[in-house]
Design a protein around this motif. Sequence first.
Motif, mmCIF file in Angstrom:
data_model
loop_
_atom_site.group_PDB
_atom_site.id
_atom_site.type_symbol
_atom_site.label_atom_id
_atom_site.label_comp_id
_atom_site.label_asym_id
_atom_site.label_seq_id
_atom_site.Cartn_x
_atom_site.Cartn_y
_atom_site.Cartn_z
ATOM 1 N N ALA A 1 1.138 -1.167 0.042
ATOM 2 C CA ALA A 1 -0.183 -0.426 0.262
ATOM 3 C C ALA A 1 1.152 1.402 -0.339
ATOM 4 N N ARG B 1 -1.298 -6.829 4.402
ATOM 5 C CA ARG B 1 -0.878 -5.394 3.768
ATOM 6 C C ARG B 1 -0.092 -4.660 4.552
ATOM 7 N N ASN C 1 2.615 -1.350 4.715
ATOM 8 C CA ASN C 1 2.092 -0.083 4.161
ATOM 9 C C ASN C 1 3.330 0.613 3.775
ATOM 10 N N SER C 2 4.508 0.386 2.472
ATOM 11 C CA SER C 2 5.631 0.891 2.329
ATOM 12 C C SER C 2 5.709 1.241 0.612
ATOM 13 N N SER C 3 6.226 1.876 0.226
ATOM 14 C CA SER C 3 6.820 1.753 -1.428
ATOM 15 C C SER C 3 7.999 1.070 -1.615
#
Length: 661
Positions: free
Chosen positions: A418, A443, A445-447
């Motif tokens: 995400a 999930r 949360n990382s680029s």
Amino acid sequence: MEWSARDGVAILTLASPPSNPVTPHLCEALHAAFKRAASDPEVDGVLLHARGRSFSGGDDPCGPVCGADALNGLFEQIETCPKPVVAALHGLVLGSGVGLALAAHYRIAAAGTRLGLPEVKLGLVPGGGTTQRLPRLLGADAALEMMLGGGMHPVDQGAARGIVDSIAEGYLLSAAEAFLRDVIASGQGARPSSLRTDGFADPAGYQKTVAHHRGQAGRRSEEAPREIIAAVEAAMLLPFEAGLSFEADAAETCRASAQATALRAAFLAERRARGLGLEADVPRPALDRVAVLGGGALAVQVTFTLLNAGIAVNWGTRDPAQLLDGVPRLRDAFDDGVARGTIGTDEAQERMASLRVGDSAAMTGDAQLILHAAKGQGDVPAPQDVPRAAIFPGSRVEALGLRFAQPVPSARLVEVMAGPNVTVTELAVARTLVARLGKVGVRVNSSAETVGSRLLAVCQRAVDALIDAGQDPYAIDRAFLDWGWLRPPLMARDVLGLAGLARHPRAEGARNWSAVLLEAGRSGRASGKGVYDWTAQPSKPAEDAGLRALVSDLRPAAAPLAAEAIVRLVLGAMANEGARMLSSGMVAAPSEIDLVALHALEMPRWRGGPMHLAGAMGLLSVRRALESFEHPDRPFWTPEPIFAELIKNGRSFDSLDGRAA
């Protein structure tokens, strides 16, 4: 549960769909209903059936369960009912739902009904007399196949075929009632499973089967299979009542074990992770056709996986040669499935027929999701409302990304990346895709970074530090092999190849041993030598005196650490990195880190992941081990503040997401 009666037949209906779990409330209701049926002179027989998609899913691991005494008491009451009892089975019949069916005198099933005893996957022994009744019906071989495998078995074939008396034609309830009335009219009466001896017809063969399975189980570390085998042996050697006591003792031993705790934690973590952090009322979009853009091995694997799950695929590339190479590989994969019997010829052809191929730009128009499987596909035009996800390793994620564990068709993990611009709609499509593929989604949360890559890196960094400190590389791996990790850290390093790990930085005074070995011409399994020597037996690496000499020349020797200390230090370092991921918001719960460790690093499921294990080993013990380990990379080994907070409050990482108090 509901009661009704007509013309001498009492109809008991399990009425808690969709799964009709065996709860304490249901046990009480069935107890009262069978007491009533047994004493009612107007009742000549009892029909037990269920509403919803399934007869019964058995115990709910997240809810209240019937105790062994209550379950055995109910099933004994059903079995000793003086009037014939028929169970009408449909859908899935699992766990104690199978025990309930076995307590009935007769069983009739709808076509397509599947039975399963998944308790072994939770480190448990099937209860309610299942280990005693099932061998009486099926014999040791089929009974152990069902109980040790934990899978689903169709009632009309294989191991489960001897459980049912008839496969219903037409409407199940009508067929079951007609079957019961025939039993009543013929005077056959009750037929307790506990008195059956069909499965004991060949005593020598029975014992030979038990001995065979015991030998196999003896080479594994899991406790539940050994207890199940012992209970099945007891079924033939002991009177039924003594066998029930044996089963109850075995079940209690397993239920209280650390293995069952870890396996249950993993099960609950997978259930919890399904939502990807979305609210339950977020709509679940349809997903019937997916575009895969780009060629190469990843595109082939993902396309095959999608097709095999019944999802149509538009496969597009800008290089037609990649399709000319890739499509035959897909056909070969399906042909292999047909040869192995995992898919029928017609079904394989139907799935290949749902594949379209062509130029990337022509493949996006009717897709509901676009997957970028290679670089250079981000500018391919597509409708703006169609979600896009980058799936190739190393790609930066601004919105949605997917990282499939390898090999994609069989590995279960998908890290759902995400990025900062991800939308609820994109995550909802990802949730649908993961569910359709039957995979476990976490999930993240990382680029860029994945949880798997960080856990792998920190595991290898910790092992390198142990080598720095004078520990023998092979002693490190042996400690983990004995602990139950079948692909321990240094062996895994060779399999992955050392080149990628060699690029990871180390603190001043610490070595990256992958870089050292790479400079010495040892790049891993593919080249024949890495940490191990793979040249003699590629499937069985050998320790190498040359590697020991190389390492010994570059660092001082030291007294060997105990295996337990090695395991605690490496797992403690991984849990410490997990704490960093939690504090940064990369993941929402410790259990999600454990899931990645179990699936991506192949840690033994019955042990649990590093966050669970930090609690099992004792957070205070782990913190002290990290603090006391003397190594130049001090920031790496410094425990995160959350350790002190949890220790102060008598909690563990498990408690942060509700896995334990």
